[in-house]
Design an enzyme around this catalytic site. Structure first.
Site, PDB file in Angstrom:
ATOM      1  N   PHE A 282      55.930  33.840  58.678  1.00 18.49           N
ATOM      2  CA  PHE A 282      55.587  33.719  57.257  1.00 18.49           C
ATOM      3  C   PHE A 282      55.025  35.010  56.673  1.00 18.49           C
ATOM      4  O   PHE A 282      54.550  35.020  55.540  1.00 18.49           O
ATOM      5  CB  PHE A 282      54.591  32.574  57.048  1.00 18.49           C
ATOM      6  CG  PHE A 282      55.237  31.215  57.069  1.00 18.49           C
ATOM      7  CD1 PHE A 282      55.829  30.690  55.934  1.00 18.49           C
ATOM      8  CD2 PHE A 282      55.283  30.480  58.238  1.00 18.49           C
ATOM      9  CE1 PHE A 282      56.446  29.443  55.955  1.00 18.49           C
ATOM     10  CE2 PHE A 282      55.891  29.239  58.265  1.00 18.49           C
ATOM     11  CZ  PHE A 282      56.476  28.721  57.127  1.00 18.49           C
ATOM     12  N   GLU A 283      55.084  36.107  57.422  1.00 15.49           N
ATOM     13  CA  GLU A 283      54.595  37.370  56.883  1.00 15.49           C
ATOM     14  C   GLU A 283      55.446  37.836  55.705  1.00 15.49           C
ATOM     15  O   GLU A 283      54.969  38.527  54.812  1.00 15.49           O
ATOM     16  CB  GLU A 283      54.585  38.444  57.974  1.00 15.49           C
ATOM     17  CG  GLU A 283      53.487  38.244  59.011  1.00 15.49           C
ATOM     18  CD  GLU A 283      53.450  39.365  60.037  1.00 15.49           C
ATOM     19  OE1 GLU A 283      54.187  40.355  59.858  1.00 15.49           O
ATOM     20  OE2 GLU A 283      52.682  39.250  61.004  1.00 15.49           O
TER      21      GLU A 283
ATOM     22  N   LYS B 113      50.024  47.399  58.541  1.00 13.04           N
ATOM     23  CA  LYS B 113      49.925  45.942  58.599  1.00 13.04           C
ATOM     24  C   LYS B 113      50.292  45.398  59.975  1.00 13.04           C
ATOM     25  O   LYS B 113      49.580  44.567  60.542  1.00 13.04           O
ATOM     26  CB  LYS B 113      50.812  45.315  57.528  1.00 13.04           C
ATOM     27  CG  LYS B 113      50.669  43.796  57.482  1.00 13.04           C
ATOM     28  CD  LYS B 113      51.302  43.189  56.260  1.00 13.04           C
ATOM     29  CE  LYS B 113      51.039  41.679  56.238  1.00 13.04           C
ATOM     30  NZ  LYS B 113      51.599  41.024  55.061  1.00 13.04           N
ATOM     31  N   ILE B 114      51.434  45.846  60.527  1.00 12.22           N
ATOM     32  CA  ILE B 114      51.843  45.354  61.844  1.00 12.22           C
ATOM     33  C   ILE B 114      50.826  45.775  62.899  1.00 12.22           C
ATOM     34  O   ILE B 114      50.471  44.992  63.788  1.00 12.22           O
ATOM     35  CB  ILE B 114      53.250  45.866  62.208  1.00 12.22           C
ATOM     36  CG1 ILE B 114      54.298  45.180  61.323  1.00 12.22           C
ATOM     37  CG2 ILE B 114      53.568  45.611  63.674  1.00 12.22           C
ATOM     38  CD1 ILE B 114      55.711  45.623  61.578  1.00 12.22           C
TER      39      ILE B 114
ATOM     40  N   CYS C 103      60.398  45.646  58.870  1.00  9.98           N
ATOM     41  CA  CYS C 103      61.039  46.033  60.120  1.00  9.98           C
ATOM     42  C   CYS C 103      62.332  45.259  60.346  1.00  9.98           C
ATOM     43  O   CYS C 103      63.216  45.709  61.077  1.00  9.98           O
ATOM     44  CB  CYS C 103      60.082  45.819  61.292  1.00  9.98           C
ATOM     45  SG  CYS C 103      59.473  44.127  61.464  1.00  9.98           S
TER      46      CYS C 103
ATOM     47  N   SER D  44      63.916  34.588  59.268  1.00 11.37           N
ATOM     48  CA  SER D  44      63.144  35.617  59.959  1.00 11.37           C
ATOM     49  C   SER D  44      63.666  35.835  61.371  1.00 11.37           C
ATOM     50  O   SER D  44      64.268  34.946  61.972  1.00 11.37           O
ATOM     51  CB  SER D  44      61.664  35.223  60.022  1.00 11.37           C
ATOM     52  OG  SER D  44      61.110  35.169  58.726  1.00 11.37           O
TER      53      SER D  44
ATOM     54  N   GLY E 117      48.905  53.675  65.205  1.00  7.88           N
ATOM     55  CA  GLY E 117      49.369  53.169  63.909  1.00  7.88           C
ATOM     56  C   GLY E 117      48.601  51.927  63.524  1.00  7.88           C
ATOM     57  O   GLY E 117      48.623  50.925  64.239  1.00  7.88           O
TER      58      GLY E 117
END
Length: 418
Positions: free
Chosen positions: A119-120, A196-197, A58, A113, A193
Protein backbone atom coordinates in the site's frame (compact mmCIF):
# COMPACT_ATOMS: atom_id res chain seq x y z
CA UNK A 1 -16.09 8.27 -22.00
CA UNK A 2 -14.16 10.96 -20.16
CA UNK A 3 -13.56 13.14 -23.23
CA UNK A 4 -16.09 15.92 -22.76
CA UNK A 5 -15.83 16.13 -18.98
CA UNK A 6 -12.88 18.48 -19.27
CA UNK A 7 -13.32 19.75 -22.78
CA UNK A 8 -14.26 18.20 -26.07
CA UNK A 9 -10.66 17.98 -27.26
CA UNK A 10 -9.05 15.95 -24.45
CA UNK A 11 -9.25 12.40 -23.14
CA UNK A 12 -8.00 10.82 -19.92
CA UNK A 13 -4.98 8.54 -20.45
CA UNK A 14 -2.68 6.41 -18.30
CA UNK A 15 0.72 5.65 -19.83
CA UNK A 16 3.71 3.96 -18.24
CA UNK A 17 5.76 0.86 -17.61
CA UNK A 18 6.19 -1.45 -14.64
CA UNK A 19 8.04 -4.46 -13.29
CA UNK A 20 5.63 -6.76 -15.15
CA UNK A 21 7.31 -6.23 -18.54
CA UNK A 22 10.24 -3.88 -17.89
CA UNK A 23 13.32 -5.14 -16.07
CA UNK A 24 15.23 -3.04 -13.56
CA UNK A 25 17.58 -1.62 -16.19
CA UNK A 26 14.77 -0.40 -18.46
CA UNK A 27 12.79 0.95 -15.48
CA UNK A 28 15.93 2.84 -14.55
CA UNK A 29 15.98 4.49 -17.98
CA UNK A 30 12.50 5.90 -17.34
CA UNK A 31 12.84 6.78 -13.65
CA UNK A 32 12.19 10.39 -12.64
CA UNK A 33 13.71 12.28 -9.74
CA UNK A 34 11.98 15.24 -8.10
CA UNK A 35 13.47 17.88 -10.39
CA UNK A 36 12.55 15.88 -13.48
CA UNK A 37 8.96 15.48 -12.27
CA UNK A 38 8.56 19.21 -11.76
CA UNK A 39 10.11 20.00 -15.13
CA UNK A 40 7.86 17.47 -16.88
CA UNK A 41 4.74 18.99 -15.29
CA UNK A 42 5.76 22.49 -16.35
CA UNK A 43 6.29 21.32 -19.92
CA UNK A 44 2.92 19.57 -19.82
CA UNK A 45 1.31 22.89 -18.93
CA UNK A 46 2.98 24.50 -21.94
CA UNK A 47 1.64 21.65 -24.11
CA UNK A 48 -1.93 22.50 -23.07
CA UNK A 49 -2.43 19.39 -20.93
CA UNK A 50 -5.11 20.28 -18.39
CA UNK A 51 -4.42 17.85 -15.56
CA UNK A 52 -1.59 15.42 -14.81
CA UNK A 53 -0.20 13.01 -12.19
CA UNK A 54 3.37 11.75 -12.39
CA UNK A 55 4.65 8.81 -10.33
CA UNK A 56 8.06 7.14 -10.38
CA UNK A 57 8.88 4.34 -7.96
CA UNK A 58 11.19 1.35 -7.91
CA UNK A 59 8.43 -0.71 -9.54
CA UNK A 60 6.88 1.66 -12.09
CA UNK A 61 6.85 5.02 -13.80
CA UNK A 62 3.44 6.31 -14.84
CA UNK A 63 1.73 9.45 -16.09
CA UNK A 64 -2.01 10.04 -15.80
CA UNK A 65 -3.31 13.02 -17.71
CA UNK A 66 -5.83 14.72 -19.99
CA UNK A 67 -4.40 15.05 -23.48
CA UNK A 68 -5.42 15.18 -27.11
CA UNK A 69 -3.33 12.08 -27.81
CA UNK A 70 -1.35 9.71 -25.54
CA UNK A 71 1.84 10.44 -27.47
CA UNK A 72 1.88 13.87 -25.80
CA UNK A 73 2.43 12.12 -22.48
CA UNK A 74 4.86 9.55 -23.91
CA UNK A 75 6.94 12.31 -25.50
CA UNK A 76 7.11 14.20 -22.20
CA UNK A 77 8.28 11.07 -20.39
CA UNK A 78 11.03 10.37 -22.93
CA UNK A 79 12.15 14.02 -23.01
CA UNK A 80 12.71 14.05 -19.25
CA UNK A 81 14.32 10.61 -18.82
CA UNK A 82 16.99 8.50 -20.50
CA UNK A 83 14.32 6.30 -22.04
CA UNK A 84 13.49 6.26 -25.73
CA UNK A 85 10.20 5.89 -27.55
CA UNK A 86 11.45 2.62 -29.03
CA UNK A 87 12.14 1.20 -25.55
CA UNK A 88 8.79 2.45 -24.31
CA UNK A 89 6.87 0.76 -27.12
CA UNK A 90 8.42 -2.63 -26.26
CA UNK A 91 7.46 -2.76 -22.59
CA UNK A 92 4.88 -0.06 -21.89
CA UNK A 93 1.10 0.26 -21.70
CA UNK A 94 -1.39 2.92 -22.70
CA UNK A 95 -4.91 3.02 -21.25
CA UNK A 96 -7.73 5.32 -22.27
CA UNK A 97 -10.83 6.60 -20.46
CA UNK A 98 -12.51 3.82 -18.44
CA UNK A 99 -9.52 1.50 -18.88
CA UNK A 100 -7.30 4.25 -17.45
CA UNK A 101 -9.68 4.66 -14.50
CA UNK A 102 -9.65 0.90 -13.88
CA UNK A 103 -5.85 0.90 -13.99
CA UNK A 104 -5.35 3.65 -11.40
CA UNK A 105 -7.76 1.83 -9.08
CA UNK A 106 -5.78 -1.40 -9.50
CA UNK A 107 -2.47 0.35 -8.91
CA UNK A 108 -3.63 2.49 -5.99
CA UNK A 109 -5.12 -0.45 -4.09
CA UNK A 110 -2.00 -2.63 -4.26
CA UNK A 111 -3.43 -5.22 -6.66
CA UNK A 112 -0.83 -4.32 -9.29
CA UNK A 113 2.10 -4.06 -6.87
CA UNK A 114 5.21 -6.19 -7.22
CA UNK A 115 4.41 -7.54 -3.77
CA UNK A 116 0.65 -8.05 -3.62
CA UNK A 117 -0.99 -5.75 -1.10
CA UNK A 118 1.84 -3.18 -1.00
CA UNK A 119 0.00 0.00 0.00
CA UNK A 120 2.99 2.34 -0.24
CA UNK A 121 1.87 3.29 -3.74
CA UNK A 122 -1.21 5.16 -2.47
CA UNK A 123 0.98 7.62 -0.54
CA UNK A 124 3.04 8.08 -3.69
CA UNK A 125 -0.11 8.90 -5.68
CA UNK A 126 -1.12 11.41 -2.99
CA UNK A 127 2.30 13.02 -3.22
CA UNK A 128 2.03 13.14 -7.02
CA UNK A 129 -1.27 14.98 -6.69
CA UNK A 130 0.27 17.49 -4.26
CA UNK A 131 3.07 18.26 -6.73
CA UNK A 132 0.58 18.76 -9.56
CA UNK A 133 -1.76 20.87 -7.41
CA UNK A 134 1.08 23.17 -6.39
CA UNK A 135 1.81 23.62 -10.10
CA UNK A 136 -1.83 24.35 -10.95
CA UNK A 137 -2.10 21.14 -12.95
CA UNK A 138 -5.01 19.33 -11.30
CA UNK A 139 -8.73 19.33 -12.05
CA UNK A 140 -11.86 18.61 -9.97
CA UNK A 141 -12.25 15.35 -11.88
CA UNK A 142 -8.67 14.26 -11.14
CA UNK A 143 -9.12 15.13 -7.46
CA UNK A 144 -12.40 13.23 -7.24
CA UNK A 145 -10.82 10.22 -8.99
CA UNK A 146 -7.84 10.12 -6.63
CA UNK A 147 -10.08 10.49 -3.57
CA UNK A 148 -12.12 7.54 -4.83
CA UNK A 149 -8.96 5.44 -5.22
CA UNK A 150 -7.90 6.42 -1.68
CA UNK A 151 -11.34 5.39 -0.40
CA UNK A 152 -11.07 2.00 -2.11
CA UNK A 153 -7.55 1.52 -0.76
CA UNK A 154 -8.67 2.22 2.82
CA UNK A 155 -11.63 -0.13 2.54
CA UNK A 156 -9.51 -2.95 1.15
CA UNK A 157 -6.92 -2.49 3.88
CA UNK A 158 -9.62 -2.47 6.60
CA UNK A 159 -12.07 -5.03 5.20
CA UNK A 160 -9.70 -7.67 3.80
CA UNK A 161 -6.47 -9.36 4.86
CA UNK A 162 -4.69 -8.64 1.61
CA UNK A 163 -2.14 -6.47 3.42
CA UNK A 164 -1.19 -9.06 6.06
CA UNK A 165 2.46 -10.12 6.19
CA UNK A 166 5.12 -8.70 3.89
CA UNK A 167 3.55 -5.86 1.97
CA UNK A 168 6.53 -3.88 0.72
CA UNK A 169 9.98 -4.29 -0.77
CA UNK A 170 11.49 -2.91 2.44
CA UNK A 171 9.81 -5.63 4.50
CA UNK A 172 10.67 -8.30 1.93
CA UNK A 173 14.35 -7.34 2.20
CA UNK A 174 14.28 -7.84 5.95
CA UNK A 175 12.39 -11.10 5.53
CA UNK A 176 15.11 -12.26 3.12
CA UNK A 177 17.80 -11.40 5.67
CA UNK A 178 15.98 -13.30 8.40
CA UNK A 179 15.62 -16.35 6.16
CA UNK A 180 19.17 -16.37 4.76
CA UNK A 181 21.42 -15.06 7.52
CA UNK A 182 22.10 -16.98 10.72
CA UNK A 183 22.46 -15.08 13.99
CA UNK A 184 21.36 -11.89 12.30
CA UNK A 185 21.15 -9.99 15.59
CA UNK A 186 24.94 -10.31 15.90
CA UNK A 187 25.77 -9.13 12.37
CA UNK A 188 26.98 -5.67 11.39
CA UNK A 189 24.44 -4.01 9.10
CA UNK A 190 25.16 -0.92 6.99
CA UNK A 191 22.27 1.00 5.43
CA UNK A 192 23.40 3.34 2.65
CA UNK A 193 20.61 5.78 1.74
CA UNK A 194 17.90 7.12 4.05
CA UNK A 195 15.13 8.04 1.63
CA UNK A 196 11.66 6.57 2.01
CA UNK A 197 12.65 2.97 1.22
CA UNK A 198 15.75 3.31 3.39
CA UNK A 199 13.73 4.64 6.33
CA UNK A 200 11.11 1.91 6.00
CA UNK A 201 13.83 -0.75 5.78
CA UNK A 202 15.50 0.68 8.85
CA UNK A 203 12.27 0.49 10.84
CA UNK A 204 11.69 -3.12 9.77
CA UNK A 205 15.28 -4.08 10.61
CA UNK A 206 14.97 -2.75 14.14
CA UNK A 207 11.53 -4.27 14.63
CA UNK A 208 12.31 -7.77 13.36
CA UNK A 209 16.05 -8.43 13.83
CA UNK A 210 16.70 -7.15 17.38
CA UNK A 211 20.01 -5.91 15.99
CA UNK A 212 21.79 -2.93 17.56
CA UNK A 213 24.76 -3.00 15.15
CA UNK A 214 23.12 -0.89 12.45
CA UNK A 215 25.03 1.99 10.88
CA UNK A 216 23.55 4.64 8.58
CA UNK A 217 25.30 6.57 5.83
CA UNK A 218 23.71 9.15 3.57
CA UNK A 219 25.23 11.70 1.19
CA UNK A 220 23.45 14.36 3.25
CA UNK A 221 24.46 13.46 6.79
CA UNK A 222 21.75 15.43 8.60
CA UNK A 223 19.06 13.32 6.93
CA UNK A 224 20.69 10.16 8.25
CA UNK A 225 20.99 11.74 11.70
CA UNK A 226 17.24 12.44 11.77
CA UNK A 227 16.53 8.76 11.12
CA UNK A 228 19.25 7.60 13.51
CA UNK A 229 17.99 9.87 16.29
CA UNK A 230 14.63 8.19 16.18
CA UNK A 231 16.18 4.74 16.75
CA UNK A 232 19.46 5.61 18.53
CA UNK A 233 21.65 4.31 15.68
CA UNK A 234 25.19 5.12 14.54
CA UNK A 235 25.74 7.61 11.70
CA UNK A 236 28.97 7.83 9.71
CA UNK A 237 30.17 10.34 7.10
CA UNK A 238 29.87 9.52 3.43
CA UNK A 239 33.67 9.66 3.23
CA UNK A 240 33.82 6.63 5.54
CA UNK A 241 31.69 4.46 3.24
CA UNK A 242 34.52 2.23 2.00
CA UNK A 243 35.83 1.58 5.51
CA UNK A 244 32.36 0.78 6.81
CA UNK A 245 31.69 -1.64 3.94
CA UNK A 246 34.82 -3.57 4.96
CA UNK A 247 33.49 -3.90 8.48
CA UNK A 248 29.93 -4.88 7.63
CA UNK A 249 28.25 -8.24 7.06
CA UNK A 250 25.12 -6.92 5.35
CA UNK A 251 25.02 -3.88 3.09
CA UNK A 252 21.63 -2.45 2.11
CA UNK A 253 21.73 0.12 -0.68
CA UNK A 254 18.73 2.44 -1.13
CA UNK A 255 20.33 5.58 -2.51
CA UNK A 256 17.99 6.25 -5.44
CA UNK A 257 20.77 7.68 -7.60
CA UNK A 258 20.68 7.65 -11.40
CA UNK A 259 24.06 5.85 -11.56
CA UNK A 260 25.69 3.13 -9.40
CA UNK A 261 26.89 4.36 -6.03
CA UNK A 262 28.56 1.07 -5.10
CA UNK A 263 31.39 -0.17 -7.32
CA UNK A 264 33.69 -3.16 -6.86
CA UNK A 265 36.54 -0.75 -6.06
CA UNK A 266 34.76 0.09 -2.81
CA UNK A 267 34.63 -3.54 -1.73
CA UNK A 268 37.45 -5.58 -0.32
CA UNK A 269 36.16 -8.28 1.90
CA UNK A 270 37.78 -11.42 3.25
CA UNK A 271 34.49 -12.50 4.81
CA UNK A 272 31.05 -13.08 3.37
CA UNK A 273 29.14 -9.95 2.42
CA UNK A 274 25.43 -9.85 1.55
CA UNK A 275 24.40 -6.83 -0.54
CA UNK A 276 20.74 -5.93 -1.09
CA UNK A 277 20.16 -3.32 -3.80
CA UNK A 278 16.73 -1.74 -3.29
CA UNK A 279 17.24 0.98 -5.88
CA UNK A 280 15.88 1.82 -9.33
CA UNK A 281 18.03 2.33 -11.37
CA UNK A 282 20.36 -0.27 -9.84
CA UNK A 283 22.77 1.48 -7.52
CA UNK A 284 25.20 -1.44 -7.21
CA UNK A 285 27.38 -2.06 -10.27
CA UNK A 286 26.66 -5.43 -11.90
CA UNK A 287 30.29 -6.61 -11.72
CA UNK A 288 30.14 -6.50 -7.91
CA UNK A 289 28.36 -9.86 -8.13
CA UNK A 290 31.58 -11.38 -9.51
CA UNK A 291 33.57 -10.60 -6.37
CA UNK A 292 34.56 -13.46 -4.12
CA UNK A 293 32.51 -13.79 -0.91
CA UNK A 294 29.85 -11.36 -2.19
CA UNK A 295 26.17 -12.22 -2.65
CA UNK A 296 24.26 -9.52 -4.54
CA UNK A 297 20.45 -9.49 -4.48
CA UNK A 298 18.31 -6.92 -6.28
CA UNK A 299 14.76 -5.90 -5.31
CA UNK A 300 13.35 -7.74 -8.36
CA UNK A 301 14.75 -10.96 -6.85
CA UNK A 302 13.20 -10.15 -3.48
CA UNK A 303 9.82 -9.56 -5.06
CA UNK A 304 9.77 -13.03 -6.58
CA UNK A 305 9.88 -14.64 -3.17
CA UNK A 306 6.67 -16.39 -2.29
CA UNK A 307 5.58 -17.64 1.09
CA UNK A 308 2.42 -18.94 2.68
CA UNK A 309 1.45 -15.42 3.71
CA UNK A 310 1.45 -14.29 0.10
CA UNK A 311 -0.64 -17.28 -0.96
CA UNK A 312 -3.15 -16.44 1.77
CA UNK A 313 -3.37 -12.84 0.57
CA UNK A 314 -4.27 -13.99 -2.93
CA UNK A 315 -7.50 -15.45 -1.53
CA UNK A 316 -8.70 -11.93 -0.78
CA UNK A 317 -8.30 -10.60 -4.33
CA UNK A 318 -11.99 -11.25 -5.29
CA UNK A 319 -13.20 -9.31 -2.25
CA UNK A 320 -10.80 -6.47 -3.04
CA UNK A 321 -12.03 -6.34 -6.64
CA UNK A 322 -15.63 -6.19 -5.42
CA UNK A 323 -14.79 -3.16 -3.24
CA UNK A 324 -13.09 -1.48 -6.19
CA UNK A 325 -16.16 -2.00 -8.38
CA UNK A 326 -18.43 -0.49 -5.71
CA UNK A 327 -16.30 2.63 -5.30
CA UNK A 328 -15.72 2.92 -9.04
CA UNK A 329 -19.49 2.74 -9.65
CA UNK A 330 -20.00 5.69 -7.31
CA UNK A 331 -17.29 7.63 -9.13
CA UNK A 332 -18.83 6.89 -12.53
CA UNK A 333 -22.25 7.96 -11.26
CA UNK A 334 -20.71 11.28 -10.21
CA UNK A 335 -19.04 11.46 -13.60
CA UNK A 336 -22.40 11.12 -15.34
CA UNK A 337 -23.82 14.04 -13.36
CA UNK A 338 -20.90 16.18 -14.59
CA UNK A 339 -21.89 15.33 -18.13
CA UNK A 340 -25.32 16.89 -17.88
CA UNK A 341 -24.53 19.57 -15.28
CA UNK A 342 -23.86 22.30 -17.92
CA UNK A 343 -27.22 21.59 -19.60
CA UNK A 344 -29.07 21.66 -16.28
CA UNK A 345 -27.37 24.95 -15.44
CA UNK A 346 -28.32 26.42 -18.82
CA UNK A 347 -31.90 25.19 -18.42
CA UNK A 348 -32.21 26.79 -14.99
CA UNK A 349 -30.96 30.11 -16.38
CA UNK A 350 -33.41 29.87 -19.30
CA UNK A 351 -36.38 29.14 -17.02
CA UNK A 352 -35.29 32.00 -14.78
CA UNK A 353 -35.29 34.37 -17.73
CA UNK A 354 -38.77 33.17 -18.77
CA UNK A 355 -39.99 33.65 -15.20
CA UNK A 356 -38.59 37.17 -14.94
CA UNK A 357 -40.15 38.17 -18.27
CA UNK A 358 -43.56 36.76 -17.31
CA UNK A 359 -43.57 38.35 -13.86
CA UNK A 360 -42.62 41.67 -15.38
CA UNK A 361 -45.51 41.33 -17.84
CA UNK A 362 -48.06 40.42 -15.12
CA UNK A 363 -46.78 43.14 -12.81
CA UNK A 364 -47.83 45.75 -15.37
CA UNK A 365 -51.30 44.23 -15.91
CA UNK A 366 -52.38 43.33 -12.37
CA UNK A 367 -53.13 45.92 -9.73
CA UNK A 368 -51.58 45.31 -6.31
CA UNK A 369 -49.40 42.56 -7.79
CA UNK A 370 -47.73 40.64 -4.94
CA UNK A 371 -44.17 40.39 -6.20
CA UNK A 372 -42.86 38.46 -3.17
CA UNK A 373 -45.50 35.70 -3.42
CA UNK A 374 -45.06 35.43 -7.18
CA UNK A 375 -41.29 34.98 -6.77
CA UNK A 376 -41.74 32.25 -4.17
CA UNK A 377 -44.30 30.29 -6.21
CA UNK A 378 -42.48 30.58 -9.53
CA UNK A 379 -39.11 29.65 -8.01
CA UNK A 380 -40.64 26.54 -6.43
CA UNK A 381 -42.16 25.53 -9.77
CA UNK A 382 -38.78 25.99 -11.50
CA UNK A 383 -37.07 23.87 -8.84
CA UNK A 384 -39.65 21.08 -9.24
CA UNK A 385 -39.12 21.13 -13.02
CA UNK A 386 -35.33 21.00 -12.52
CA UNK A 387 -35.64 18.07 -10.11
CA UNK A 388 -37.71 16.15 -12.66
CA UNK A 389 -35.16 16.70 -15.41
CA UNK A 390 -32.23 15.83 -13.14
CA UNK A 391 -33.95 12.65 -11.94
CA UNK A 392 -34.65 11.58 -15.51
CA UNK A 393 -31.06 12.16 -16.60
CA UNK A 394 -29.60 10.31 -13.61
CA UNK A 395 -31.85 7.27 -14.04
CA UNK A 396 -31.93 7.11 -17.83
CA UNK A 397 -28.26 6.41 -18.54
CA UNK A 398 -29.04 4.57 -21.78
CA UNK A 399 -30.64 7.65 -23.32
CA UNK A 400 -28.84 10.46 -21.49
CA UNK A 401 -27.16 11.86 -24.60
CA UNK A 402 -30.45 11.88 -26.55
CA UNK A 403 -32.27 13.52 -23.63
CA UNK A 404 -29.62 16.23 -23.35
CA UNK A 405 -29.89 17.03 -27.03
CA UNK A 406 -33.69 17.16 -26.82
CA UNK A 407 -33.61 19.53 -23.83
CA UNK A 408 -31.17 21.82 -25.63
CA UNK A 409 -33.33 21.80 -28.77
CA UNK A 410 -36.69 22.37 -27.05
CA UNK A 411 -35.46 25.20 -24.82
CA UNK A 412 -32.99 26.60 -27.36
CA UNK A 413 -30.17 26.52 -24.87
CA UNK A 414 -26.93 28.23 -25.67
CA UNK A 415 -23.75 26.15 -25.30
CA UNK A 416 -22.41 26.54 -21.77
CA UNK A 417 -18.68 26.56 -21.15
CA UNK A 418 -17.49 23.34 -19.61
Amino acid sequence: MLTRHINKHTTFYAIGLSYQKADAEIRGHFSLDEDQKHALIQDAKKEGITGILVTSTCNRTEIYGFAQHPFQLIKLLCQHTRGTVEEFEKVAYVYKSQEAIAHIFKVGTGLDSQILGDFEIISQLKYAFTISKNSGMTTPLLERLLNSVIQASKRIKNETEISSGATSVSFASVQYILNEVENVSEKNILLFGTGKIGRNTCENLIKHTQNDHITLINRTKDKAEKVAGKFNLIVKDHAELQAEIRNTDILIVATGAQNPTISKELIYCKKELLILDLSIPKNVAADVANLENVTLVHLDDLSKMTDQTLENRKKHIPQAKKIIEEVKADFNAWLETRKFAPTIKALKLKLGEMKDAELDFQRKKINDFNNEHAEIVSNRIIQKIMNQFASHLKNGSDSTDESLELIKKVFQLDEVSK
